[in-house]
Design a protein around this motif. Structure first.
Motif, short mmCIF file in Angstrom:
data_model
loop_
_atom_site.label_atom_id
_atom_site.label_comp_id
_atom_site.label_asym_id
_atom_site.label_seq_id
_atom_site.Cartn_x
_atom_site.Cartn_y
_atom_site.Cartn_z
N GLU A 56 0.83 -1.21 0.00
CA GLU A 56 0.00 0.00 0.00
C GLU A 56 0.86 1.25 0.00
O GLU A 56 0.58 2.21 -0.72
CB GLU A 56 -0.91 -0.01 1.23
CG GLU A 56 -1.78 1.25 1.35
CD GLU A 56 -2.39 1.40 2.72
OE1 GLU A 56 -1.78 2.10 3.57
OE2 GLU A 56 -3.46 0.83 2.95
N GLU A 57 1.90 1.26 0.82
CA GLU A 57 2.77 2.41 0.91
C GLU A 57 3.45 2.70 -0.42
O GLU A 57 3.56 3.85 -0.86
CB GLU A 57 3.81 2.16 2.01
CG GLU A 57 4.59 3.37 2.43
CD GLU A 57 5.46 3.06 3.63
OE1 GLU A 57 5.02 3.31 4.77
OE2 GLU A 57 6.59 2.55 3.43
N THR A 60 0.95 4.14 -2.93
CA THR A 60 0.66 5.54 -2.61
C THR A 60 1.79 6.45 -3.10
O THR A 60 1.55 7.54 -3.63
CB THR A 60 0.44 5.72 -1.09
OG1 THR A 60 -0.61 4.84 -0.67
CG2 THR A 60 0.07 7.15 -0.76
N ARG A 63 1.43 6.78 -6.82
CA ARG A 63 0.33 7.68 -7.14
C ARG A 63 0.78 9.14 -7.05
O ARG A 63 0.46 9.96 -7.90
CB ARG A 63 -0.83 7.45 -6.16
CG ARG A 63 -1.55 6.13 -6.35
CD ARG A 63 -2.44 5.81 -5.14
NE ARG A 63 -3.39 6.87 -4.88
CZ ARG A 63 -4.56 6.98 -5.50
NH1 ARG A 63 -4.90 6.09 -6.42
NH2 ARG A 63 -5.38 7.97 -5.22
N SER A 64 1.54 9.45 -6.00
CA SER A 64 2.00 10.83 -5.83
C SER A 64 2.93 11.25 -6.97
O SER A 64 2.94 12.41 -7.37
CB SER A 64 2.70 11.00 -4.48
OG SER A 64 4.00 10.41 -4.47
N LEU A 149 6.69 10.62 -0.57
CA LEU A 149 5.54 11.22 -1.25
C LEU A 149 6.02 12.45 -2.01
O LEU A 149 6.68 13.33 -1.44
CB LEU A 149 4.46 11.63 -0.24
CG LEU A 149 3.75 10.49 0.49
CD1 LEU A 149 2.85 11.05 1.59
CD2 LEU A 149 2.95 9.63 -0.48
N TYR A 310 -0.19 11.51 3.98
CA TYR A 310 -0.22 10.17 3.40
C TYR A 310 -1.66 9.73 3.12
O TYR A 310 -1.98 9.24 2.02
CB TYR A 310 0.46 9.18 4.35
CG TYR A 310 0.38 7.74 3.90
CD1 TYR A 310 1.26 7.24 2.94
CD2 TYR A 310 -0.58 6.88 4.43
CE1 TYR A 310 1.19 5.92 2.52
CE2 TYR A 310 -0.66 5.55 4.02
CZ TYR A 310 0.23 5.08 3.06
OH TYR A 310 0.14 3.78 2.64
N GLU A 311 -2.54 9.89 4.08
CA GLU A 311 -3.93 9.47 3.92
C GLU A 311 -4.62 10.25 2.81
O GLU A 311 -5.42 9.70 2.05
CB GLU A 311 -4.69 9.63 5.24
CG GLU A 311 -4.24 8.69 6.35
CD GLU A 311 -4.60 7.23 6.06
OE1 GLU A 311 -5.62 7.01 5.38
OE2 GLU A 311 -3.85 6.34 6.50
N LYS A 314 -3.32 8.83 -0.49
CA LYS A 314 -3.79 7.45 -0.65
C LYS A 314 -5.26 7.40 -1.06
O LYS A 314 -5.67 6.58 -1.88
CB LYS A 314 -3.60 6.68 0.67
CG LYS A 314 -3.98 5.21 0.59
CD LYS A 314 -3.96 4.54 1.95
CE LYS A 314 -5.16 4.95 2.78
NZ LYS A 314 -5.28 4.16 4.04
N ASN A 315 -6.05 8.29 -0.50
CA ASN A 315 -7.50 8.26 -0.73
C ASN A 315 -7.94 9.09 -1.93
O ASN A 315 -9.12 9.04 -2.30
CB ASN A 315 -8.23 8.76 0.53
CG ASN A 315 -8.03 7.84 1.71
OD1 ASN A 315 -7.90 6.62 1.55
ND2 ASN A 315 -7.97 8.40 2.91
#
Length: 368
Positions: A56-57, A60, A63-64, A149, A310-311, A314-315
């Protein structure tokens, strides 16, 4: 450069660019877009190593990288075999629009010493040391830890490659800005670069130069190439190193300081830059460019400021409005963290992100 953007950006979201940050800010974004469009170059290569519970990390982080970057990206993902299918399932669903490619690799170390390398510091962390030897056809590479990130385009840190002088082969940030809280200068039992050492969580490499270079060392008067020096270094210092492969890199650049380009702390901003009081002046002025949530701060309640960023990323769903779906809710969460040292300077966490979003919309408007 454009500074002092309002962190309450969405309140003036529909205004012309000059209304928010001045014509200079608008033309900077427009010029960069035009330059990338009229000066196409090879894609940027980004590598990450994922083992254990880091799926997951890692996703994320990727994604960034995708959100703001301008030029095409190629991800080189080194992961344990059991993670490959999960990576494929997730990444194949990303709306790349021809912008991103990826390659999955197994974790591999030299056969005769694989077990020793794999257990060094954290599982698989030392894989990064062997990237120049594995990715033989890649000229330059940005390696990042999974807990990174990007708050501005990857293009911008990639541009440091053009700033290397003739002897520099890699770029990293200092481990600390303030020697009084530095780890290496207080506790290290081995040589380290500069005053406070370097942090290898964000490492930009000219791999062609790395493969060609012969390194000075304290093991032999003969200079050794990258593939020749790693195991002797480990054998000599393995009882004296704490941070594994990062310590080995510090030793290597201690003996070859002319080979390292040092970039400022806002390109590798970690909890140490704020938990003892704000000590990354560049971030105070321009904001955080790359956030590094080491020590697991994205996943516990010790540093809620880091976790909030981070959240939020991620979302975030690709295609949603970045102001109302990412920036606005993030600032509201950050305002809840002002009881912590990092929370007291929460605006540095959102200053560059605000500008990156503004630049992105300026590029899109220019491209219509």
């Amino acid at each position: 450069r454009c500074k002092n953007l309002s962190v309450s950006f969405w309140n003036s979201y529909w205004m012309l660019p000059s209304d928010v940050c001045g014509m200079n800010c608008f033309w900077e974004a427009a010029f960069r877009y035009d330059f990338m469009k009229t000066h196409p170059s090879e894609k940027m290569h980004l590598a990450v190593v994922a083992c254990g519970e880091r799926l997951e990390e890692t996703v994320t982080m990727l994604r960034s990288a995708i959100i703001f970057s301008i030029r095409p990206l190629h991800f080189h993902i080194f992961a344990e075999d059991q993670l490959h299918e999960s990576f494929k399932d997730i990444l194949d669903e990303f709306p790349y629009e021809g912008k991103v490619n990826y390659t999955l690799y197994p974790i591999t170390f030299p056969t005769e010493s694989a077990a020793e390398w794999k257990k060094l510091f954290k599982p698989c962390a030392s894989q990064r040391l062997f990237l120049p030897l594995i990715l033989k056809n890649v000229d330059s590479l940005l390696y990042v830890d999974t807990d990174i990130l990007f708050l501005r385009p990857v293009d911008d840190i990639w541009s440091f490659l053009r700033k290397f002088n003739s002897t520099q082969i890699a770029a990293m940030a200092p481990e600390h800005e303030e020697p009084r809280i530095g780890w290496y200068n207080r506790f290290a039992r081995h040589p380290y670069y500069g005053v406070t050492g370097i942090n290898s969580g964000v490492m930009l490499m000219n791999m062609t130069r790395i493969r060609r270079k012969y390194f000075k060392n304290d093991m032999t008067p003969v200079r050794l190439q990258w593939g020749e020096i790693l195991m002797p270094l480990l054998k000599k210092y393995k009882l004296n190193i704490t941070w594994g492969d990062q310590d080995l890199l510090n030793i290597m650049f201690f003996h070859n300081p002319e080979s390292l380009y040092v970039f400022p702390c806002q390109w590798n901003y970690r909890p140490d830059h704020c938990i003892y009081g704000s000590n990354c002046k560049a971030a105070e002025e321009e904001g955080i460019f790359i956030l590094h949530g080491n020590r697991g701060v994205y996943h516990d309640d010790k540093q809620p400021t880091f976790r909030a960023v981070y959240e939020a990323i991620k979302n975030y769903s690709f295609g949603d409005d970045l102001v109302h779906s990412l920036l606005q809710p993030l600032e509201l969460e950050l305002q809840k963290t002002t009881h912590t040292y990092c929370g007291r300077v929460y605006k540095v966490f959102i200053k560059q992100l605000t500008k990156s979003i503004r630049d992105l919309y300026a590029r899109r408007s220019k491209g219509r």
